[in-house]
Design an enzyme around this catalytic site. Sequence first.
Site, PDB file in Angstrom:
ATOM      1  N   GLU A  36      17.933   7.296  12.010  1.00  0.00           N
ATOM      2  CA  GLU A  36      17.357   8.213  11.289  1.00  0.00           C
ATOM      3  C   GLU A  36      16.197   8.487  11.098  1.00  0.00           C
ATOM      4  O   GLU A  36      15.640   8.202  11.670  1.00  0.00           O
ATOM      5  CB  GLU A  36      17.654   7.388   9.678  1.00  0.00           C
ATOM      6  CG  GLU A  36      18.805   6.854   9.766  1.00  0.00           C
ATOM      7  CD  GLU A  36      18.551   5.380   8.582  1.00  0.00           C
ATOM      8  OE1 GLU A  36      19.714   5.283   8.377  1.00  0.00           O
ATOM      9  OE2 GLU A  36      17.305   5.223   8.297  1.00  0.00           O
ATOM     10  N   CYS A  43      14.893   3.813   4.168  1.00  0.00           N
ATOM     11  CA  CYS A  43      14.742   3.187   4.939  1.00  0.00           C
ATOM     12  C   CYS A  43      15.895   2.199   6.162  1.00  0.00           C
ATOM     13  O   CYS A  43      16.252   0.920   5.078  1.00  0.00           O
ATOM     14  CB  CYS A  43      13.631   1.438   5.056  1.00  0.00           C
ATOM     15  SG  CYS A  43      12.374   1.907   4.269  1.00  0.00           S
TER      16      CYS A  43
HETATM   17  N1  SAH Z   1       8.238  -1.837  10.572  1.00  0.00           N
HETATM   18  C1  SAH Z   1       7.322  -1.056   9.730  1.00  0.00           C
HETATM   19  C2  SAH Z   1       7.664   0.356   9.503  1.00  0.00           C
HETATM   20  C3  SAH Z   1       9.262   0.383   8.964  1.00  0.00           C
HETATM   21  S1  SAH Z   1       9.269   0.122   6.859  1.00  0.00           S
HETATM   22  C4  SAH Z   1       6.889  -1.435   8.137  1.00  0.00           C
HETATM   23  O1  SAH Z   1       7.172  -2.286   7.885  1.00  0.00           O
HETATM   24  O2  SAH Z   1       5.693  -1.193   7.486  1.00  0.00           O
HETATM   25  C5  SAH Z   1       8.478   1.566   5.861  1.00  0.00           C
HETATM   26  C6  SAH Z   1       7.801   1.144   4.443  1.00  0.00           C
HETATM   27  O3  SAH Z   1       9.514   0.963   3.712  1.00  0.00           O
HETATM   28  C7  SAH Z   1       7.511  -0.132   5.126  1.00  0.00           C
HETATM   29  O4  SAH Z   1       6.344  -0.816   4.044  1.00  0.00           O
HETATM   30  C8  SAH Z   1       8.643  -0.855   4.150  1.00  0.00           C
HETATM   31  O5  SAH Z   1       8.425  -2.379   3.604  1.00  0.00           O
HETATM   32  C9  SAH Z   1       8.959  -0.151   3.139  1.00  0.00           C
HETATM   33  N2  SAH Z   1      10.642  -0.320   2.435  1.00  0.00           N
HETATM   34  C10 SAH Z   1      11.567  -1.313   3.552  1.00  0.00           C
HETATM   35  N3  SAH Z   1      12.343  -1.408   2.720  1.00  0.00           N
HETATM   36  C11 SAH Z   1      11.852  -1.104   1.344  1.00  0.00           C
HETATM   37  C12 SAH Z   1      13.049  -0.272   0.094  1.00  0.00           C
HETATM   38  N4  SAH Z   1      14.325  -1.020  -0.252  1.00  0.00           N
HETATM   39  N5  SAH Z   1      11.925  -0.008  -0.722  1.00  0.00           N
HETATM   40  C13 SAH Z   1      11.188   1.160  -0.502  1.00  0.00           C
HETATM   41  N6  SAH Z   1      10.174   0.581   0.774  1.00  0.00           N
HETATM   42  C14 SAH Z   1      11.103  -0.287   1.492  1.00  0.00           C
END
Ligand code: SAH
Length: 343
Positions: free
Chosen positions: A90, A333
């Site tokens: 995505e 995500c």
């Molecule tokens: N692996 C990397 C990049 C991908 S996640 C990382 O962990 O930063 C990108 C962002 O989306 C991260 O800050 C992650 O914690 C956040 N994220 C994941 N699930 C989420 C959710 N349910 N609600 C809001 N943000 C979320």
Amino acid sequence: MRDIKEFDLKELEKELLSLGLKAFHARQVFSWLYKKGVLDFNYMSDIPKGLRKGLLDKFYTLGFKLLKSLKSEDETQKILLEVKDGSYIEAVTIPAKARVTGCISSQVGCKYRCTFCASGLLGFKRNLTTGEMIEEVIYLKDIASDNRITHLVFMGTGEPMDNYANVIKAIRIINSSAGLNIGARRITVSTCGIIPGIERLSSEGLQLELSVSLHAANDDLRSKLMPVNRKYPLKELIKACKEYSSKTRRQVTFEYILIKGINSSLNDARDLVNLLKDFKLFKINLIPSNYIPEFKFKPADKKDADSFKECLLRNRINVTMRRERGEDINAACGQLRLNYAKN
Ligand code: SAH
């Protein structure tokens, strides 16, 4: 057949020379692909016809299939792409005032199994190649108004530090003036806290934005929410972030999603203030968590989110609260991919 986007300019010059073309043809190909958005060798008119045939035999420019494109009421747009091996990935565009931010994935799936994130639910499949990450940007440009992506974040599915070499190579091509020419300061690498990756990134000589997904300010809670914390605990993580900021003179952004009853109390806010008390160059981005039906977590109430933010402000911390975007199209995500891979 090889993906032509795997090559940086120097490598493509060498490759084309070995195929009987001239080095300057590489710059022309780059210009068609990345400046003019022409992805069919047949239309690269300043390259002699016979040579175009040679390119057609050896390389392809695009390998994805666009499966789905969803537009939110707030203009956030998400696309689901099928990559060559049949996997789904995505990517998202997020327009805001003068900027259009592209959000891309760096892996198919994710190893890290953060308990609030949909990306890890189906496990890890593989790293994306440099060419595939560049292709995501090309697809995003295509759906963006004026075909313009001004900022890029590696915040889609996957952990960019876990696919370090491919990510950095993609960034260098995306950043280069012969390539997509997006400034390094407009490119953000987001990590769940892989310390060796942060250290390597600080030595690249690139002025990239570093974003660290923090989400908890004490080791007990963070290890529960993000198992990666057991390997790279907070004290060492913050130390690595400080070093990144002093080496690159860039501010580090800490992402902190506010989850109801888990990490959003005033005590949690105070823990956060303490954790970062002698750090100068950082900001905190508070995110109201997205509700994902697969998890029991719910977003913090607005009242709690506001008091959390107030506490940080009182302690002179630079803090922003991200607006939720694209909720109506499952833009959080991994959500879209999850829905499709299940069905
Ligand atoms: N692996 C990397 C990049 C991908 S996640 C990382 O962990 O930063 C990108 C962002 O989306 C991260 O800050 C992650 O914690 C956040 N994220 C994941 N699930 C989420 C959710 N349910 N609600 C809001 N943000 C979320």
